[in-house]
Scaffold this motif. Structure first.
Motif, PDB file in Angstrom:
ATOM      1  N   ASP A  38      -8.920  -7.573 -43.171  1.00  0.00           N
ATOM      2  CA  ASP A  38      -7.741  -6.972 -43.786  1.00  0.00           C
ATOM      3  C   ASP A  38      -7.097  -5.997 -42.806  1.00  0.00           C
ATOM      4  O   ASP A  38      -7.692  -4.988 -42.435  1.00  0.00           O
ATOM      5  CB  ASP A  38      -8.157  -6.244 -45.070  1.00  0.00           C
ATOM      6  N   GLU A  41      -6.595  -2.352 -44.201  1.00  0.00           N
ATOM      7  CA  GLU A  41      -7.852  -1.618 -44.348  1.00  0.00           C
ATOM      8  C   GLU A  41      -8.414  -1.228 -42.982  1.00  0.00           C
ATOM      9  O   GLU A  41      -8.927  -0.121 -42.805  1.00  0.00           O
ATOM     10  CB  GLU A  41      -8.871  -2.451 -45.115  1.00  0.00           C
ATOM     11  N   THR A  65     -13.373  -7.122 -42.132  1.00  0.00           N
ATOM     12  CA  THR A  65     -12.521  -6.021 -41.696  1.00  0.00           C
ATOM     13  C   THR A  65     -13.258  -5.127 -40.708  1.00  0.00           C
ATOM     14  O   THR A  65     -12.653  -4.592 -39.774  1.00  0.00           O
ATOM     15  CB  THR A  65     -12.051  -5.200 -42.910  1.00  0.00           C
TER      16      THR A  65
END
Length: 244
Positions: A38, A41, A65
């Protein structure tokens, strides 16, 4: 003699991401380091590290992530862990040195030429990537697959065209770094003896200077990643500031 604290001389963002990704639930994830995490994130995590130094990772929603966070950090270092000045040396080494003993000595000599600020985290990361590859039956990340996605983040040049042309050589060289044992042998290759200026790291990236590679020997597994990860786990990560 080595300093007893040399294993702690790794930036917190590297230690914490490796600790997180070393969990069995993470290290066996198919496509680890290849699948995109992500973006938003990862940006929040990077900002938290820049602000607080340590981060509470309990709230991470996507394991990939964390892999992206580590890749982005390495890619955005002002000087790569293998500095720009050694890029042509590494490419030439990969193109011209075929003898395994000569290749091992060349790599060892190059590693010794690195500034300790870069050499210590690089050795730590290589140990971790080696452990990731040991789970390739689950995560599909063989040394060559890891090198393909990590290589451009630790060995790069400022010329994009050259970087694209040498993608294969970079992947091959980083595969060698992941798989080779840095042990002494009789054959020497002199290309890596070219001295390079010490990398210029900001205080955000700096670590205390240590000389990781000994002159006498440096067995592949003497960098005790498990012990370092365990030590990092005792750093009261839960007391670190939570992510926003």
């Amino acid at each position: 003699a080595r300093s007893k604290g040399y294993k702690d001389n790794v930036p917190p963002i590297i230690k914490q991401t490796v600790q997180f990704l070393s969990r069995e639930s993470c290290i066996k994830l198919p496509g680890l380091f290849r699948k995109a995490g992500d973006f938003a994130e990862a940006k929040v995590i990077r900002k938290a590290y820049e602000t607080n130094g340590m981060v509470n990772l309990d709230s991470i929603r996507d394991e990939h992530t964390m892999a992206k966070t580590l890749k982005d950090y390495l890619r955005e270092l002002p000087t790569p862990l293998i500095p720009y000045e050694l890029y042509p040396v590494c490419i030439d080494m990969q193109r011209t040195v075929n003898d395994p003993d000569a290749k091992r000595d060349a790599v060892r000599e190059l590693m010794q030429s690195l500034d300790p600020l870069a050499r210590t985290p690089l050795k730590y990361l290589l140990s971790f990537f080696r452990k990731v590859s040991q789970h390739s039956a689950d995560n599909l990340m063989t040394p060559s697959n890891i090198a393909l996605v990590i290589g451009p983040n630790i060995l790069r040049t400022t010329d994009l065209g050259t970087e694209v042309r040498n993608t294969g050589f970079v992947a091959q060289f980083v595969t060698e770094l992941i798989t080779l044992k840095f042990c002494p042998s009789s054959t020497k290759y002199s290309a890596a003896s070219a001295s390079a200026p010490s990398p210029s790291y900001s205080s955000d990236h700096a670590t205390a200077g240590v000389d990781y590679l000994d002159d006498e020997s440096d067995d592949d597994d003497d960098f005790d990643l498990d012990a370092l990860v365990s030590n990092t786990a005792r750093m009261s990560v839960n007391e670190s500031p939570p992510l926003p």
